[in-house]
Design a protein around this motif. Structure first.
Motif, PDB file in Angstrom:
ATOM      1  N   LEU A 170       0.847  -1.184   0.000  1.00  0.00           N
ATOM      2  CA  LEU A 170       0.000   0.000   0.000  1.00  0.00           C
ATOM      3  C   LEU A 170       0.887   1.239   0.000  1.00  0.00           C
ATOM      4  O   LEU A 170       1.806   1.339   0.810  1.00  0.00           O
ATOM      5  CB  LEU A 170      -0.879  -0.014   1.252  1.00  0.00           C
ATOM      6  CG  LEU A 170      -2.018   0.994   1.320  1.00  0.00           C
ATOM      7  CD1 LEU A 170      -3.059   0.695   0.254  1.00  0.00           C
ATOM      8  CD2 LEU A 170      -2.661   0.960   2.703  1.00  0.00           C
ATOM      9  N   PRO A 171       0.660   2.190  -0.912  1.00  0.00           N
ATOM     10  CA  PRO A 171       1.508   3.385  -0.965  1.00  0.00           C
ATOM     11  C   PRO A 171       1.202   4.319   0.210  1.00  0.00           C
ATOM     12  O   PRO A 171       0.582   5.372   0.050  1.00  0.00           O
ATOM     13  CB  PRO A 171       1.164   4.007  -2.320  1.00  0.00           C
ATOM     14  CG  PRO A 171      -0.219   3.541  -2.600  1.00  0.00           C
ATOM     15  CD  PRO A 171      -0.321   2.166  -2.019  1.00  0.00           C
ATOM     16  N   ASP A 172       1.643   3.897   1.370  1.00  0.00           N
ATOM     17  CA  ASP A 172       1.334   4.547   2.635  1.00  0.00           C
ATOM     18  C   ASP A 172       2.531   5.365   3.088  1.00  0.00           C
ATOM     19  O   ASP A 172       3.557   4.812   3.470  1.00  0.00           O
ATOM     20  CB  ASP A 172       0.990   3.460   3.659  1.00  0.00           C
ATOM     21  CG  ASP A 172       0.758   3.978   5.056  1.00  0.00           C
ATOM     22  OD1 ASP A 172       0.783   5.208   5.251  1.00  0.00           O
ATOM     23  OD2 ASP A 172       0.552   3.145   5.958  1.00  0.00           O
ATOM     24  N   THR A 173       2.419   6.682   3.031  1.00  0.00           N
ATOM     25  CA  THR A 173       3.544   7.534   3.408  1.00  0.00           C
ATOM     26  C   THR A 173       3.581   7.844   4.898  1.00  0.00           C
ATOM     27  O   THR A 173       4.488   8.537   5.355  1.00  0.00           O
ATOM     28  CB  THR A 173       3.515   8.857   2.628  1.00  0.00           C
ATOM     29  OG1 THR A 173       2.254   9.501   2.839  1.00  0.00           O
ATOM     30  CG2 THR A 173       3.719   8.601   1.137  1.00  0.00           C
ATOM     31  N   TYR A 174       2.618   7.322   5.659  1.00  0.00           N
ATOM     32  CA  TYR A 174       2.665   7.488   7.112  1.00  0.00           C
ATOM     33  C   TYR A 174       3.323   6.290   7.778  1.00  0.00           C
ATOM     34  O   TYR A 174       4.208   6.432   8.621  1.00  0.00           O
ATOM     35  CB  TYR A 174       1.259   7.692   7.695  1.00  0.00           C
ATOM     36  CG  TYR A 174       1.276   7.794   9.210  1.00  0.00           C
ATOM     37  CD1 TYR A 174       1.818   8.910   9.838  1.00  0.00           C
ATOM     38  CD2 TYR A 174       0.796   6.763  10.006  1.00  0.00           C
ATOM     39  CE1 TYR A 174       1.868   8.995  11.223  1.00  0.00           C
ATOM     40  CE2 TYR A 174       0.831   6.840  11.388  1.00  0.00           C
ATOM     41  CZ  TYR A 174       1.364   7.961  11.993  1.00  0.00           C
ATOM     42  OH  TYR A 174       1.423   8.037  13.369  1.00  0.00           O
ATOM     43  N   LYS A 177       6.504   1.347   3.811  1.00  0.00           N
ATOM     44  CA  LYS A 177       7.936   1.149   3.609  1.00  0.00           C
ATOM     45  C   LYS A 177       8.616   2.443   3.195  1.00  0.00           C
ATOM     46  O   LYS A 177       9.746   2.741   3.608  1.00  0.00           O
ATOM     47  CB  LYS A 177       8.148   0.069   2.541  1.00  0.00           C
ATOM     48  CG  LYS A 177       9.607  -0.295   2.286  1.00  0.00           C
ATOM     49  CD  LYS A 177       9.697  -1.435   1.277  1.00  0.00           C
ATOM     50  CE  LYS A 177      11.155  -1.830   1.039  1.00  0.00           C
ATOM     51  NZ  LYS A 177      11.255  -2.941   0.049  1.00  0.00           N
ATOM     52  N   TYR A 178       7.940   3.221   2.367  1.00  0.00           N
ATOM     53  CA  TYR A 178       8.479   4.509   1.908  1.00  0.00           C
ATOM     54  C   TYR A 178       7.576   5.616   2.438  1.00  0.00           C
ATOM     55  O   TYR A 178       6.407   5.705   2.062  1.00  0.00           O
ATOM     56  CB  TYR A 178       8.557   4.541   0.382  1.00  0.00           C
ATOM     57  CG  TYR A 178       9.304   3.355  -0.191  1.00  0.00           C
ATOM     58  CD1 TYR A 178      10.678   3.221   0.003  1.00  0.00           C
ATOM     59  CD2 TYR A 178       8.630   2.358  -0.892  1.00  0.00           C
ATOM     60  CE1 TYR A 178      11.361   2.120  -0.502  1.00  0.00           C
ATOM     61  CE2 TYR A 178       9.296   1.256  -1.405  1.00  0.00           C
ATOM     62  CZ  TYR A 178      10.667   1.146  -1.198  1.00  0.00           C
ATOM     63  OH  TYR A 178      11.341   0.060  -1.687  1.00  0.00           O
ATOM     64  N   ARG A 179       8.135   6.461   3.280  1.00  0.00           N
ATOM     65  CA  ARG A 179       7.317   7.428   4.006  1.00  0.00           C
ATOM     66  C   ARG A 179       7.539   8.844   3.481  1.00  0.00           C
ATOM     67  O   ARG A 179       8.210   9.056   2.478  1.00  0.00           O
ATOM     68  CB  ARG A 179       7.596   7.323   5.502  1.00  0.00           C
ATOM     69  CG  ARG A 179       7.296   5.921   6.047  1.00  0.00           C
ATOM     70  CD  ARG A 179       7.501   5.800   7.537  1.00  0.00           C
ATOM     71  NE  ARG A 179       7.131   4.476   8.007  1.00  0.00           N
ATOM     72  CZ  ARG A 179       7.169   4.090   9.276  1.00  0.00           C
ATOM     73  NH1 ARG A 179       7.585   4.952  10.217  1.00  0.00           N
ATOM     74  NH2 ARG A 179       6.812   2.870   9.632  1.00  0.00           N
ATOM     75  N   GLU A 180       6.977   9.827   4.208  1.00  0.00           N
ATOM     76  CA  GLU A 180       7.003  11.204   3.724  1.00  0.00           C
ATOM     77  C   GLU A 180       8.411  11.780   3.637  1.00  0.00           C
ATOM     78  O   GLU A 180       8.643  12.758   2.917  1.00  0.00           O
ATOM     79  CB  GLU A 180       6.123  12.102   4.614  1.00  0.00           C
ATOM     80  CG  GLU A 180       6.610  12.270   6.039  1.00  0.00           C
ATOM     81  CD  GLU A 180       6.111  11.194   6.977  1.00  0.00           C
ATOM     82  OE1 GLU A 180       6.292  11.359   8.196  1.00  0.00           O
ATOM     83  OE2 GLU A 180       5.539  10.188   6.518  1.00  0.00           O
ATOM     84  N   THR A 440      -4.621   3.828   4.397  1.00  0.00           N
ATOM     85  CA  THR A 440      -3.711   4.190   5.469  1.00  0.00           C
ATOM     86  C   THR A 440      -2.657   5.192   5.037  1.00  0.00           C
ATOM     87  O   THR A 440      -1.897   5.670   5.858  1.00  0.00           O
ATOM     88  CB  THR A 440      -2.990   2.936   6.002  1.00  0.00           C
ATOM     89  OG1 THR A 440      -2.284   2.327   4.928  1.00  0.00           O
ATOM     90  CG2 THR A 440      -3.984   1.951   6.580  1.00  0.00           C
ATOM     91  N   GLY A 441      -2.585   5.499   3.766  1.00  0.00           N
ATOM     92  CA  GLY A 441      -1.572   6.432   3.312  1.00  0.00           C
ATOM     93  C   GLY A 441      -2.176   7.636   2.630  1.00  0.00           C
ATOM     94  O   GLY A 441      -3.369   7.705   2.391  1.00  0.00           O
ATOM     95  N   ARG A 442      -1.312   8.597   2.280  1.00  0.00           N
ATOM     96  CA  ARG A 442      -1.802   9.801   1.632  1.00  0.00           C
ATOM     97  C   ARG A 442      -1.195   9.994   0.260  1.00  0.00           C
ATOM     98  O   ARG A 442      -1.370  11.014  -0.367  1.00  0.00           O
ATOM     99  CB  ARG A 442      -1.520  11.006   2.523  1.00  0.00           C
ATOM    100  CG  ARG A 442      -2.362  11.019   3.778  1.00  0.00           C
ATOM    101  CD  ARG A 442      -1.884  12.047   4.766  1.00  0.00           C
ATOM    102  NE  ARG A 442      -0.637  11.643   5.371  1.00  0.00           N
ATOM    103  CZ  ARG A 442      -0.012  12.352   6.300  1.00  0.00           C
ATOM    104  NH1 ARG A 442      -0.510  13.484   6.699  1.00  0.00           N
ATOM    105  NH2 ARG A 442       1.120  11.918   6.808  1.00  0.00           N
ATOM    106  N   LEU A 443      -0.454   9.010  -0.235  1.00  0.00           N
ATOM    107  CA  LEU A 443       0.167   9.095  -1.551  1.00  0.00           C
ATOM    108  C   LEU A 443      -0.823   8.646  -2.609  1.00  0.00           C
ATOM    109  O   LEU A 443      -1.379   7.570  -2.547  1.00  0.00           O
ATOM    110  CB  LEU A 443       1.410   8.191  -1.593  1.00  0.00           C
ATOM    111  CG  LEU A 443       2.120   8.102  -2.933  1.00  0.00           C
ATOM    112  CD1 LEU A 443       2.730   9.445  -3.300  1.00  0.00           C
ATOM    113  CD2 LEU A 443       3.182   7.026  -2.895  1.00  0.00           C
ATOM    114  N   SER A 444      -1.073   9.480  -3.584  1.00  0.00           N
ATOM    115  CA  SER A 444      -1.995   9.147  -4.662  1.00  0.00           C
ATOM    116  C   SER A 444      -1.488   7.940  -5.447  1.00  0.00           C
ATOM    117  O   SER A 444      -0.325   7.872  -5.835  1.00  0.00           O
ATOM    118  CB  SER A 444      -2.121  10.340  -5.598  1.00  0.00           C
ATOM    119  OG  SER A 444      -2.641   9.949  -6.835  1.00  0.00           O
TER     120      SER A 444
END
Length: 456
Positions: A170-174, A177-180, A440-444
């Motif tokens: 899941l592209p989850d930046t919070y 694996k890869y965050r903000e 769970t993330g904010r990355l489009s």
């Protein structure tokens, strides 16, 4: 013969005896027996009123008089097999088509989101003549076997992952694996999908579809299926569909709709392109659904669209949702346990953590906050996310400013008690209200796939 009225304990005893135990209740340790509802409120057998922050299904409000009137009038006139010619299904399809991008102009009506997702999968596989599917981690797409197979949330507890199902992070930046703080999280997440595609190609196979729940995806070398069962019909406020948040240039290949369509009545559908529908027709196997798109269901669906427009419920979702998000963000500044506030319109969540730096999920605390809101404040709210650490807001669209302020005040009081050591933990097995759908993330994901397209 009138239905007899049962006491709560008798209802519980009969349910325990007659209903499968895997069909769990909200607040199973002390269920709420709801006997009537109106708008954003539920009422129990003692006429106690509960504020409903859970029921996105009852999109325009419980028992809306315009919906019940339309249902009763059509039921009194005709309800029959959908293979008889009738106006309602085509009039309703025309209304839906007007709200969707032009290319999504062919509809298949069914009775549930699970049916819609199963059919969407069939459409993609028939059109591409491939079987392999990419899904996002933690996803849940329905209870049919075909959908359990593509739902990591479920199959990991059952038979495991099929070799034709490929799970992308899941592209989850919070919490992902890869965050903000990553220099290019979109590219990093795209690379993980590129690797999945490469593995499939090495086996001499190709991807038929990328299946995503309530999240938009851009053009890709496979069919893009968008699941709008949670966020469709104006819940995000600024747009009618969640995928439209990504701009006018984006249009999925297949969209599935459900839950809010019928305001509690079983109604769902698949919208797709003429080309994909044509490929499905060309297999020479007739598709029919006895009840999907019946006259009563379509009359209800049309009434729902009317109420959304007449009562400016999209505008309400924008205004109340923005106010609620501001209040929750202010709450975050006062309570270290709130690690993140996210969402849009009346689809919001706050993630509770025991440590902001480590972002450790506060699962027990989230469950207890939901439990105390029900017991002390008569507010029903659900928990969500992979660790059930998110308090999720998806109320009926008539939710008001005053409702938003009340909920935040009550959460503030409970968390203040936590700060002073007055919030006791409960066992992880204690059930509150669980869900599986809040991103769970904010990355489009549009960003994800745009990056991925560079790899081809």
């Amino acid at each position: 013969m009138a239905l007899r009225t049962l006491g709560k304990e008798e209802t519980l005893a009969m349910r325990s005896r007659l209903i499968g135990q895997s069909c769990r209740l909200f607040y199973s340790d002390d269920p709420v027996k709801i006997v009537r509802a109106r708008g954003q409120y539920l009422y129990d057998e003692n006429n106690q009123r509960y504020l409903d922050c859970i029921s996105n299904v009852h999109h325009v409000g419980h028992c809306h008089p315009s919906i019940t009137k339309a249902a009763a009038a059509q039921m009194d006139l005709l309800n029959t097999n959908t293979r008889f010619l009738h106006d309602n299904i085509v009039v309703y399809a025309e209304r839906l088509a007007a709200a969707l991008p032009e290319k999504l102009g062919v509809f298949y009506f069914v009775n549930s989101g699970s049916e819609a997702n199963d059919l969407a999968l069939r459409l993609a596989q028939q059109y591409t003549q491939h079987k392999d599917v990419i899904v996002l981690d933690h996803a849940y797409h329905g209870h049919l076997m075909s959908l359990i197979d593509i739902s990591p949330y479920k199959f990991r507890k059952l038979a495991g992952q099929k070799d034709w199902v490929h799970v992308a992070p899941l592209p989850d930046t919070y919490r992902g694996k890869y965050r903000e703080d990553h220099p290019n999280p979109g590219q990093a997440y795209a690379d993980t999908v590129k690797d999945l595609i490469g593995e499939v190609h090495m086996k001499g196979r190709k991807i038929c579809a990328f299946f995503a729940e309530s999240l938009p995806i851009y053009q890709a070398p496979f069919q893009v299926l968008i699941y709008e069962v949670q966020t469709g019909f104006g819940r995000v406020g600024s747009h009618f569909w969640g995928f439209q948040l990504q701009g006018e240039d984006f249009c999925p290949d297949i969209v599935t709709l459900g839950k809010p369509m019928g305001n509690g009545h079983p109604l769902a559908c698949v919208a797709t392109t003429a080309e994909i529908a044509g490929a499905f027709t060309a297999n020479s196997v007739e598709y029919f659904n006895t009840f999907g798109g019946n006259p009563v269901s379509c009359a209800i669906g049309l009434a729902v669209l009317d109420v959304i427009e007449e009562e400016d419920l999209r505008g309400n979702a924008t205004r109340v949702g923005a106010h609620l998000k501001v209040l929750l963000t202010e709450l975050q500044t006062r309570h270290e346990i709130i690690g993140d506030v996210r969402g849009v319109g009346l689809f919001l969540g706050i993630e509770l953590v025991t440590d902001r730096e480590k972002r450790t999920p506060a699962t027990q605390t989230a469950a207890l906050v939901a439990k105390r809101l029900k017991e002390e404040d008569c507010i029903c709210i659900s928990t969500d996310g992979p660790w059930e650490s998110v308090l999720k807001f998806k109320p009926p669209m008539c939710f008001s400013m005053e409702d938003a302020e009340l909920v935040v005040q009550c959460i503030d009081r409970i968390l203040t008690g936590y700060l002073h050591g007055h919030l006791h933990t409960i066992p992880l097995s204690a059930d509150c209200v669980c869900g599986t759908s809040l991103p769970t993330g904010r990355l489009s994901i549009k960003m994800l796939v745009l990056q991925l397209m560079k790899c081809f």
